[in-house]
Design a protein around this motif. Structure first.
Motif, mmCIF file in Angstrom:
data_model
loop_
_atom_site.group_PDB
_atom_site.id
_atom_site.type_symbol
_atom_site.label_atom_id
_atom_site.label_comp_id
_atom_site.label_asym_id
_atom_site.label_seq_id
_atom_site.Cartn_x
_atom_site.Cartn_y
_atom_site.Cartn_z
ATOM 1 N N GLY A 173 0.789 -1.230 0.000
ATOM 2 C CA GLY A 173 0.000 0.000 0.000
ATOM 3 C C GLY A 173 0.816 1.270 0.000
ATOM 4 O O GLY A 173 0.264 2.369 -0.066
ATOM 5 N N SER A 174 2.131 1.157 0.064
ATOM 6 C CA SER A 174 2.973 2.357 0.138
ATOM 7 C C SER A 174 3.305 2.939 -1.226
ATOM 8 O O SER A 174 3.874 4.019 -1.295
ATOM 9 C CB SER A 174 4.276 2.034 0.875
ATOM 10 N N ASP A 175 3.006 2.233 -2.285
ATOM 11 C CA ASP A 175 3.235 2.727 -3.647
ATOM 12 C C ASP A 175 4.714 2.822 -4.017
ATOM 13 O O ASP A 175 5.083 3.521 -4.935
ATOM 14 C CB ASP A 175 2.577 4.103 -3.828
ATOM 15 N N ARG A 176 5.565 2.122 -3.285
ATOM 16 C CA ARG A 176 7.003 2.215 -3.571
ATOM 17 C C ARG A 176 7.458 1.210 -4.618
ATOM 18 O O ARG A 176 8.571 1.288 -5.104
ATOM 19 C CB ARG A 176 7.809 2.050 -2.293
ATOM 20 N N GLY A 177 6.624 0.263 -4.972
ATOM 21 C CA GLY A 177 7.012 -0.727 -5.971
ATOM 22 C C GLY A 177 7.968 -1.750 -5.414
ATOM 23 O O GLY A 177 8.064 -1.954 -4.210
ATOM 24 N N CYS A 178 8.702 -2.362 -6.308
ATOM 25 C CA CYS A 178 9.647 -3.405 -5.909
ATOM 26 C C CYS A 178 10.818 -2.779 -5.154
ATOM 27 O O CYS A 178 11.377 -1.758 -5.572
ATOM 28 C CB CYS A 178 10.159 -4.144 -7.147
ATOM 29 N N VAL A 179 11.201 -3.398 -4.038
ATOM 30 C CA VAL A 179 12.270 -2.856 -3.207
ATOM 31 C C VAL A 179 13.649 -3.386 -3.603
ATOM 32 O O VAL A 179 14.652 -2.935 -3.055
ATOM 33 C CB VAL A 179 12.017 -3.134 -1.703
ATOM 34 N N ILE A 180 13.706 -4.306 -4.544
ATOM 35 C CA ILE A 180 15.003 -4.826 -4.985
ATOM 36 C C ILE A 180 15.637 -3.791 -5.914
ATOM 37 O O ILE A 180 15.071 -3.432 -6.937
ATOM 38 C CB ILE A 180 14.850 -6.177 -5.707
ATOM 39 N N ASP A 181 16.801 -3.315 -5.535
ATOM 40 C CA ASP A 181 17.493 -2.274 -6.302
ATOM 41 C C ASP A 181 18.447 -2.929 -7.298
ATOM 42 O O ASP A 181 19.600 -3.213 -6.991
ATOM 43 C CB ASP A 181 18.253 -1.349 -5.349
ATOM 44 N N ASP A 182 17.922 -3.177 -8.494
ATOM 45 C CA ASP A 182 18.731 -3.785 -9.545
ATOM 46 C C ASP A 182 18.252 -3.257 -10.892
ATOM 47 O O ASP A 182 17.468 -2.304 -10.952
ATOM 48 C CB ASP A 182 18.677 -5.324 -9.471
ATOM 49 N N ASP A 183 18.693 -3.859 -11.967
ATOM 50 C CA ASP A 183 18.371 -3.360 -13.306
ATOM 51 C C ASP A 183 16.907 -3.528 -13.693
ATOM 52 O O ASP A 183 16.468 -2.953 -14.693
ATOM 53 C CB ASP A 183 19.269 -4.035 -14.348
ATOM 54 N N MET A 184 16.140 -4.271 -12.922
ATOM 55 C CA MET A 184 14.714 -4.407 -13.219
ATOM 56 C C MET A 184 14.006 -3.064 -13.071
ATOM 57 O O MET A 184 12.993 -2.824 -13.728
ATOM 58 C CB MET A 184 14.066 -5.466 -12.327
ATOM 59 N N GLN A 185 14.549 -2.179 -12.254
ATOM 60 C CA GLN A 185 13.947 -0.855 -12.088
ATOM 61 C C GLN A 185 13.892 -0.112 -13.429
ATOM 62 O O GLN A 185 12.907 0.553 -13.734
ATOM 63 C CB GLN A 185 14.707 -0.040 -11.040
ATOM 64 N N GLU A 186 14.950 -0.248 -14.240
ATOM 65 C CA GLU A 186 14.968 0.363 -15.570
ATOM 66 C C GLU A 186 13.898 -0.276 -16.468
ATOM 67 O O GLU A 186 13.226 0.417 -17.227
ATOM 68 C CB GLU A 186 16.348 0.179 -16.207
ATOM 69 N N LEU A 187 13.736 -1.573 -16.349
ATOM 70 C CA LEU A 187 12.715 -2.248 -17.154
ATOM 71 C C LEU A 187 11.308 -1.856 -16.712
ATOM 72 O O LEU A 187 10.411 -1.730 -17.548
ATOM 73 C CB LEU A 187 12.886 -3.767 -17.095
ATOM 74 N N TYR A 188 11.100 -1.652 -15.423
ATOM 75 C CA TYR A 188 9.786 -1.189 -14.955
ATOM 76 C C TYR A 188 9.413 0.133 -15.626
ATOM 77 O O TYR A 188 8.286 0.328 -16.071
ATOM 78 C CB TYR A 188 9.763 -1.003 -13.436
ATOM 79 N N ASP A 189 10.375 1.060 -15.684
ATOM 80 C CA ASP A 189 10.111 2.354 -16.324
ATOM 81 C C ASP A 189 9.772 2.170 -17.797
ATOM 82 O O ASP A 189 8.849 2.796 -18.317
ATOM 83 C CB ASP A 189 11.321 3.281 -16.176
ATOM 84 N N ALA A 190 10.511 1.300 -18.476
ATOM 85 C CA ALA A 190 10.251 1.038 -19.897
ATOM 86 C C ALA A 190 8.889 0.382 -20.085
ATOM 87 O O ALA A 190 8.158 0.701 -21.027
ATOM 88 C CB ALA A 190 11.350 0.160 -20.485
ATOM 89 N N LEU A 191 8.528 -0.533 -19.203
ATOM 90 C CA LEU A 191 7.228 -1.201 -19.286
ATOM 91 C C LEU A 191 6.087 -0.199 -19.126
ATOM 92 O O LEU A 191 5.061 -0.316 -19.792
ATOM 93 C CB LEU A 191 7.108 -2.291 -18.217
ATOM 94 N N ASP A 192 6.274 0.770 -18.238
ATOM 95 C CA ASP A 192 5.239 1.788 -18.025
ATOM 96 C C ASP A 192 4.930 2.572 -19.291
ATOM 97 O O ASP A 192 3.800 2.981 -19.515
ATOM 98 C CB ASP A 192 5.656 2.758 -16.913
ATOM 99 N N ASP A 193 5.954 2.796 -20.115
ATOM 100 C CA ASP A 193 5.792 3.596 -21.333
ATOM 101 C C ASP A 193 5.470 2.776 -22.577
ATOM 102 O O ASP A 193 5.116 3.340 -23.607
ATOM 103 C CB ASP A 193 7.074 4.395 -21.609
ATOM 104 N N ALA A 194 5.608 1.470 -22.499
ATOM 105 C CA ALA A 194 5.474 0.626 -23.695
ATOM 106 C C ALA A 194 4.019 0.361 -24.062
ATOM 107 O O ALA A 194 3.179 0.149 -23.200
ATOM 108 C CB ALA A 194 6.191 -0.697 -23.481
ATOM 109 N N ASP A 195 3.764 0.371 -25.361
ATOM 110 C CA ASP A 195 2.470 -0.050 -25.889
ATOM 111 C C ASP A 195 2.458 -1.538 -26.173
ATOM 112 O O ASP A 195 1.407 -2.181 -26.171
ATOM 113 C CB ASP A 195 2.162 0.707 -27.190
#
Length: 189
Positions: A56-78
Motif C-alpha cells: 500500500g505504500s506505492d514504492r514498488g519493488c524494493v530490490i534495487d537492480d536493473d529491473m527498475q529500468e525495465l519497470y520504467d520502460a514497461l510503463d511507457d510501452a504499448d
C-alpha cells in the motif's frame, strides 16, 4: 507507438536475440519507436516474495537492480516482445525471473492500482528451441499465453521457432520475413 524487446537468454547474440530484434525491426519499419534489453547485460535478481510491492505504500519493488529500468520502460510501452529459448520444456530461468518480477507492477489480483490501468499492453511471446517439432511443447506455450492473459496482457502471438540445433535462426531463409511481419502487424493493429 513504443515497443520494447526483452531478450531473456544468456546468449546476447543467439537465436532468441536475433528473432526479437527482427520483430522490432519490422515494427520500426512501420514507424514504431523500439528498444531492446538483453539479460546478458542486466543484473536482475529473482523475486524475494516479500510482498513489499503490495503493502500500500506505492514504492514498488524494493530490490534495487536493473529491473527498475525495465519497470520504467514497461510503463511507457504499448507492446512488449518477450523472447526466451526453451530449456527443459519451458522458458529460460531469465524469462522466469522477469515474469516473476512483473508481480510488482502488473498483477491484477493484488495491485491496488489495477483499476487505473486503462489499456492492455500488447504482448508477443517468442520461443526458440532446438527440437525440430514446433508442437513439442505446445501445452507449455498455451499455459504461458493463458498466464499472461490472466495478467491482463493482450497476447497477440506466440511465435515458436523450432529446429535451431540444425542451423541458427539467421540461416532460415523464410524466418526474416516472418519475424518482420510479426513486428509490422503490431503497429498496424
Amino acid at each position: 507507438m513504443k515497443i520494447i524487446g526483452i531478450i531473456a537468454s544468456p546468449h546476447k547474440e543467439g537465436n532468441t536475440a536475433w528473432a526479437v530484434n527482427k520483430i522490432l525491426e519490422g515494427a520500426k519499419g512501420r514507424g514504431a519507436e523500439t528498444r531492446s534489453w538483453s539479460f546478458s547485460d542486466l543484473d536482475i535478481s529473482p523475486c524475494r516474495g516479500c510482498l513489499c510491492c503490495h503493502d500500500g505504500s506505492d514504492r514498488g519493488c524494493v530490490i534495487d537492480d536493473d529491473m527498475q529500468e525495465l519497470y520504467d520502460a514497461l510503463d511507457d510501452a504499448d507492446a512488449i516482445i518477450l523472447g526466451s529459448p526453451v530449456y527443459m520444456g519451458q522458458m529460460s530461468a531469465q524469462a522466469k525471473i522477469f515474469t516473476d518480477r512483473l508481480f510488482a507492477k502488473i498483477s491484477p489480483r493484488f495491485s491496488p492500482h489495477y483499476k487505473e490501468k486503462v489499456t492492455k499492453q500488447k504482448l508477443v511471446l517468442v520461443f526458440t528451441q532446438g527440437n525440430p517439432d514446433p508442437g513439442m511443447f505446445r501445452e507449455y506455450f498455451d499455459y504461458t499465453k493463458k498466464m499472461f492473459r490472466m495478467l491482463e496482457f493482450d497476447v497477440k502471438d506466440v511465435v515458436v521457432i523450432a529446429g535451431m540445433r540444425e542451423k541458427p535462426a539467421h540461416e532460415h531463409k523464410d524466418l526474416l520475413t516472418a519475424m518482420n511481419k510479426v513486428g509490422s502487424s503490431l503497429v498496424s493493429e
